[in-house]
Write a protein that holds these residues in place. Structure first.
Motif, PDB file in Angstrom:
ATOM      1  N   UNK A   2      11.384 -10.899  -8.481  1.00 30.01           N
ATOM      2  CA  UNK A   2      10.679 -12.070  -7.984  1.00 30.01           C
ATOM      3  C   UNK A   2      10.796 -12.086  -6.464  1.00 30.01           C
ATOM      4  N   UNK A   3       9.840 -11.458  -5.779  1.00 38.25           N
ATOM      5  CA  UNK A   3       9.866 -11.384  -4.325  1.00 38.25           C
ATOM      6  C   UNK A   3       8.988 -12.511  -3.784  1.00 38.25           C
ATOM      7  N   UNK A   4       9.625 -13.659  -3.501  1.00 40.08           N
ATOM      8  CA  UNK A   4       8.889 -14.810  -2.986  1.00 40.08           C
ATOM      9  C   UNK A   4       9.047 -14.959  -1.474  1.00 40.08           C
ATOM     10  N   UNK A   5       9.709 -13.997  -0.840  1.00 36.04           N
ATOM     11  CA  UNK A   5       9.913 -14.064   0.593  1.00 36.04           C
ATOM     12  C   UNK A   5       8.845 -13.319   1.361  1.00 36.04           C
ATOM     13  N   UNK A   6       9.075 -13.177   2.667  1.00 37.79           N
ATOM     14  CA  UNK A   6       8.089 -12.497   3.511  1.00 37.79           C
ATOM     15  C   UNK A   6       8.029 -11.005   3.198  1.00 37.79           C
ATOM     16  N   UNK A   7       9.030 -10.497   2.484  1.00 35.90           N
ATOM     17  CA  UNK A   7       9.020  -9.087   2.107  1.00 35.90           C
ATOM     18  C   UNK A   7       7.847  -8.716   1.231  1.00 35.90           C
ATOM     19  N   UNK A   8       7.229  -9.696   0.600  1.00 36.65           N
ATOM     20  CA  UNK A   8       6.072  -9.420  -0.261  1.00 36.65           C
ATOM     21  C   UNK A   8       4.761  -9.369   0.519  1.00 36.65           C
ATOM     22  N   UNK A   9       4.791  -9.807   1.772  1.00 27.76           N
ATOM     23  CA  UNK A   9       3.536  -9.991   2.511  1.00 27.76           C
ATOM     24  C   UNK A   9       2.761  -8.699   2.738  1.00 27.76           C
ATOM     25  N   UNK A  10       3.453  -7.656   3.210  1.00 27.70           N
ATOM     26  CA  UNK A  10       2.695  -6.453   3.561  1.00 27.70           C
ATOM     27  C   UNK A  10       2.175  -5.742   2.310  1.00 27.70           C
ATOM     28  N   UNK A  75      13.170  -4.406   6.121  1.00 25.97           N
ATOM     29  CA  UNK A  75      14.438  -5.074   5.800  1.00 25.97           C
ATOM     30  C   UNK A  75      14.212  -6.183   4.780  1.00 25.97           C
ATOM     31  N   UNK A  76      13.144  -6.965   4.978  1.00 25.73           N
ATOM     32  CA  UNK A  76      12.877  -8.080   4.069  1.00 25.73           C
ATOM     33  C   UNK A  76      12.649  -7.607   2.638  1.00 25.73           C
ATOM     34  N   UNK A  77      12.033  -6.436   2.483  1.00 24.71           N
ATOM     35  CA  UNK A  77      11.740  -5.932   1.133  1.00 24.71           C
ATOM     36  C   UNK A  77      13.007  -5.623   0.339  1.00 24.71           C
ATOM     37  N   UNK A  78      14.090  -5.254   1.037  1.00 26.06           N
ATOM     38  CA  UNK A  78      15.339  -4.979   0.320  1.00 26.06           C
ATOM     39  C   UNK A  78      16.259  -6.187   0.334  1.00 26.06           C
ATOM     40  N   UNK A  79      15.738  -7.321   0.857  1.00 27.84           N
ATOM     41  CA  UNK A  79      16.525  -8.546   0.886  1.00 27.84           C
ATOM     42  C   UNK A  79      17.495  -8.629   2.046  1.00 27.84           C
ATOM     43  N   UNK A 157      15.059  -9.213  -5.373  1.00 27.50           N
ATOM     44  CA  UNK A 157      14.718 -10.587  -5.745  1.00 27.50           C
ATOM     45  C   UNK A 157      14.994 -11.476  -4.539  1.00 27.50           C
ATOM     46  N   UNK A 158      13.986 -12.204  -4.093  1.00 30.28           N
ATOM     47  CA  UNK A 158      14.135 -13.039  -2.903  1.00 30.28           C
ATOM     48  C   UNK A 158      13.454 -14.375  -3.116  1.00 30.28           C
ATOM     49  N   UNK A 159      14.175 -15.443  -2.763  1.00 27.70           N
ATOM     50  CA  UNK A 159      13.636 -16.801  -2.863  1.00 27.70           C
ATOM     51  C   UNK A 159      13.436 -17.372  -1.469  1.00 27.70           C
TER      52      UNK A 159
END
Length: 508
Positions: A2-10, A75-79, A157-159
């Motif tokens: 569940x990647x709800x952070x900016x890591x999902x943007x690209x 970095x965001x993609x790996x939390x 998984x990022x919230x």
């Protein structure tokens, strides 16, 4: 996952607009969102190979470049938690940021190798990677990324509540404080910008302010990426080149501080440059002087001005361009998803027109300072509003006006300077017995720091002496522009320096 952070943007941009140009930088080929996503994936893999996972800080020290954003999203993609380092800091300050954040990885431009050589070992940073190719023995980021391969499918998984970045802002204690910005903070500040500045997918934004500043990052790059628009990234700001890029690329969006706009208007190419595509000019740091407003309005351009702080990621208010003259002197209305109120010393909400402390609330406001629970507690009211430390009032229409600062922060060319940090270092200069630093108005920079000092009898101290003693210990923009010797500093009965008296005497 569940990647709800900016890591999902690209990754989502790769799906929605893979062929849209994301980044233009120098002589390099334009980068599409599909290529941007692939580059971020490769950096995610490089970080994973070094054991970086959720919550691990990853620091970046470098000028504006595609790699800055690739590392942030990788970095965001790996939390992991992104730690942008101010490129103007001296080596001891860099070491402090690395140590305080607990950075597991530092990625840096080759130009900062000398500072990193002392800062990284002092901070005990486990992995140091240079931007570019590097060498066979010490491969750089580009070489490592090529070897990492794709696709990367191991997103964490990022919230929204998880930390996304730690952005350091000088504190009144003399030490920098790391403001923890969550994925939600960065998402909501980007949404505020999309709503209040009407960012669209066809925009072309010229990025001339440092991306390590949260204003350039949170209110510049992130809204552009969220909408799938295009960025023209400049390594730094040079007024003639900025004007040339506006004309060459049909720039629609530009952000800066008053000094930025003044230097452009004063440049010989100003009158001959085609500025017709510009529709969104935003300015922060301090109020835009009337003569700059006049120069831009003569070219059919007007500004959106605003107010904010790192802790709000950073936007709190925005003054619509249409209201620049009607509400001249105001910093605008609260952003769409943000609230502002004015309180007295006891915390009671004040009525319209009354001056008090500005407090801010909203999903863009940070949860606290890294590793500083007491400072965090002091920064918030009992009902959860952030105490800005600034004084202001709201008019009958809800527009905010800044009256002054409870904190003695100096804003010089968009950079924040806190006097206590300087005062502590100046008193270490041989012969100086006490020091007080104030901001003095400056036509070019808005404000510059002056040091008012007392000295030991028989000792000669001047501006050059003080600057030489501080150079290399703090960023050069913090160095006092003038040192004034006085017999004694005005003080209260409790011994505190009356800086208002000094500002009256020297700040006119």
């Amino acid at each position: 996952m569940q990647q709800h952070g900016i890591g999902a943007w690209v990754a989502k941009r790769r799906l929605k607009s893979p062929d849209q140009i994301a980044i233009i930088h120098g002589d390099r080929s334009p980068m599409t969102y599909g290529q941007f996503a692939e580059a971020a994936d490769r950096i995610s893999a490089v970080l994973r190979e070094r054991g970086v996972g959720k919550g691990d800080p990853v620091a970046y020290l470098g000028e504006n470049s595609p790699e800055f954003l690739q590392v942030m999203f990788g970095a965001a993609q790996v939390g992991a938690v992104f730690v942008p380092v101010n490129t103007r800091l001296a080596a001891p300050e860099i070491a402090y940021v690395l140590a305080d954040s607990g950075a597991r990885v530092l990625i840096h431009d080759p130009d900062f190798a000398v500072s990193v050589a002392s800062a990284a070992p002092a901070a005990r940073t486990p992995y140091v990677i240079v931007n570019g190719e590097g060498t066979a023995d010490r491969p750089g980021l580009a070489r490592l990324a090529r070897a990492a391969g794709t696709p990367f499918t191991d997103q964490a998984d990022t919230a929204h509540e998880d930390p996304a970045a730690i952005v350091y802002t000088s504190g009144t204690t003399g030490r920098a404080k790391g403001a923890v910005l969550t994925h939600g903070n960065l998402t909501w500040v980007a949404l505020n910008c999309v709503v209040d500045y009407d960012v669209v997918s066809t925009d072309v934004a010229l990025m001339i302010s440092p991306l390590f500043h949260v204003a350039s990052l949170g209110m510049g790059a992130l809204p552009v990426i969220l909408k799938g628009a295009t960025m023209v990234i400049e390594k730094g700001f040079e007024p003639g080149r900025a004007l040339a890029q506006i004309e060459r690329h049909g720039i629609t969006m530009l952000s800066g501080v008053p000094t930025t706009y003044q230097l452009m208007a004063d440049h010989p190419a100003w009158a001959s440059t085609d500025l017709s595509t510009l529709t969104k000019l935003t300015c922060g740091g301090s109020a835009v002087p009337t003569r700059i407003l006049d120069a831009y309005e003569a070219r059919g351009l007007s500004f959106s001005q605003g107010y904010g702080m790192t802790e709000a990621a950073p936007g709190a208010t925005a003054l619509p361009a249409a209201m620049t003259r009607v509400k001249q002197g105001s910093v605008g209305l609260p952003h769409f998803f943000t609230d502002v109120r004015i309180t007295d010393a006891a915390g009671a909400v004040l009525p319209t027109g009354a001056v008090g402390e500005i407090e801010v609330a909203g999903p863009n406001v940070f949860p606290g300072y890294h590793g500083l629970p007491e400072a965090t507690a002091e920064a918030f009211t009992a009902d959860g509003w952030f105490r800005s430390g600034d004084l202001g009032h709201l008019d009958a229409d809800g527009y905010l006006y800044i009256s002054g600062r409870l904190k003695d922060m100096i804003i010089s060319g968009g950079e924040n300077i806190y006097p206590l940090e300087l005062e502590q270092l100046i008193t270490e200069v041989d012969g100086v017995t006490s020091a007080a630093v104030i901001g003095v108005p400056d036509e070019r920079w808005g404000e510059v720091p002056w040091a008012i000092v007392t000295v030991r009898e028989g000792v000669s101290v001047d501006t050059a002496t003080v600057r030489a003693c501080l150079d290399g210990r703090i960023a050069r923009y913090k160095l006092p522009k003038n040192v004034v010797i006085v017999d004694e500093l005005p003080r209260t009965a409790s011994g505190k320096v009356r800086k208002a008296d000094l500002r009256t005497r020297f700040g006119a």
